[in-house]
Design a protein around this motif. Structure first.
Motif, mmCIF file in Angstrom:
data_model
loop_
_atom_site.group_PDB
_atom_site.id
_atom_site.type_symbol
_atom_site.label_atom_id
_atom_site.label_comp_id
_atom_site.label_asym_id
_atom_site.label_seq_id
_atom_site.Cartn_x
_atom_site.Cartn_y
_atom_site.Cartn_z
ATOM 1 N N SER A 1 9.599 4.537 -0.794
ATOM 2 C CA SER A 1 10.083 4.336 -2.158
ATOM 3 C C SER A 1 9.716 2.970 -2.726
ATOM 4 O O SER A 1 9.940 2.721 -3.917
ATOM 5 N N GLU A 2 9.163 2.068 -1.904
ATOM 6 C CA GLU A 2 8.717 0.765 -2.396
ATOM 7 C C GLU A 2 7.723 0.171 -1.412
ATOM 8 O O GLU A 2 7.489 0.721 -0.337
ATOM 9 N N GLY A 3 7.106 -0.955 -1.794
ATOM 10 C CA GLY A 3 5.980 -1.494 -1.053
ATOM 11 C C GLY A 3 6.247 -1.870 0.388
ATOM 12 O O GLY A 3 5.444 -1.566 1.279
ATOM 13 N N GLN B 1 5.457 -0.538 6.205
ATOM 14 C CA GLN B 1 6.025 -0.138 7.499
ATOM 15 C C GLN B 1 5.579 1.270 7.895
ATOM 16 O O GLN B 1 5.162 1.501 9.037
ATOM 17 N N LYS B 2 5.641 2.203 6.943
ATOM 18 C CA LYS B 2 5.240 3.583 7.230
ATOM 19 C C LYS B 2 3.742 3.658 7.541
ATOM 20 O O LYS B 2 3.316 4.426 8.422
ATOM 21 N N VAL C 1 -1.862 11.951 4.348
ATOM 22 C CA VAL C 1 -1.590 11.167 3.147
ATOM 23 C C VAL C 1 -0.187 10.579 3.209
ATOM 24 O O VAL C 1 0.773 11.266 3.580
ATOM 25 N N LEU C 2 -0.079 9.302 2.837
ATOM 26 C CA LEU C 2 1.214 8.636 2.699
ATOM 27 C C LEU C 2 1.462 8.393 1.219
ATOM 28 O O LEU C 2 0.605 7.859 0.520
ATOM 29 N N LEU C 3 2.640 8.792 0.721
ATOM 30 C CA LEU C 3 3.003 8.612 -0.683
ATOM 31 C C LEU C 3 3.951 7.434 -0.826
ATOM 32 O O LEU C 3 4.961 7.357 -0.121
ATOM 33 N N VAL C 4 3.629 6.514 -1.732
ATOM 34 C CA VAL C 4 4.499 5.369 -2.002
ATOM 35 C C VAL C 4 4.815 5.367 -3.493
ATOM 36 O O VAL C 4 3.968 5.020 -4.314
#
Length: 216
Positions: free
Chosen positions: A33-35, A40-41, A3-6
């Motif tokens: 921390s932002e779109g 990128q992540k 899972v990636l958290l944004v």
């Protein structure tokens, strides 16, 4: 499931990380921390699910990031996380390509359920959103009579399902290997047969029919 958290709040990301990592089948592999950082992540980590906040004032917002990610990584699964209990945000999230939407105020177990649902290929909507969709559906479809779904051709049913999942006319045309004009014609026929005028009405109808993989 990776899972990636944004989310623009570090405290929220920390809490979600602790929550999700406490489950054996979930692991937070990255945060943003932002779109733009989220995009990128996602390209670097290729997560199974992205939990995307909508309101991130200090960078690219969640809707824009979701739309861009679906173009760059069509197979990525995105779950919108928002404080806005508003159908406009719900419909815009679906149109951008998200597989579901859940409120930040939802119980922890509901978030876990939502992540597992979208990772399995299903759609997930928080209960109040589902209720509003159904209210709109019930106000649109006449009670009794012929099942309007049976009036649709097989191709019209395919187009309906893809519209409800948030795909654009161009994307539908590419998937079905037909022209955009043909998609528009099919969409017009669907709306005429179902006696509907707006996309949200189609989403509500598709939900009722189980076309999004989320039964009611």
């Amino acid at each position: 499931m990776n899972v990636l958290l944004v989310d623009d709040h570090a405290v929220v990301r920390m809490g979600l990380t602790m929550l999700l990592n406490s489950h054996d089948d979930l692991e937070v592999v990255g945060e943003a921390s932002e779109g733009n950082e989220g995009i990128q992540k996602a390209l670097e980590l290729n997560p199974d699910v992205i939990v995307m906040d909508l309101s991130m004032p200090h960078g690219k917002d969640g809707l824009s990031a979701t739309s861009e990610l679906k173009k760059l990584l069509p197979e990525v699964t995105i779950l919108i996380l928002t404080m806005h209990d508003d159908e406009e945000y719900l419909f815009r999230g679906i149109q951008a390509g998200a597989s579901g939407c859940i409120l930040k105020s939802a119980p922890h177990h509901e978030l876990v359920t939502a992540i597992r649902s979208v990772a399995a290929g299903d759609a997930y909507l928080h209960p109040s959103a589902t209720k509003r969709l159904m209210e709109e559906y019930m106000g649109t479809i006449q009670k009794g009579g012929v099942d309007t779904y049976s009036l649709l051709s097989d191709r019209e049913k395919e187009v309906l399902a893809l519209i409800a999942k948030g795909f654009s006319n161009k994307e539908i045309a590419e998937q079905l290997i037909i022209s955009v004009k043909t998609v528009e014609n099919h969409k017009g026929h669907v709306m005429e047969k179902l006696q509907m005028k707006k996309r949200p009405e189609l989403v509500a109808y598709a939900l009722k029919k189980g076309l999004l993989g989320y039964g009611i």
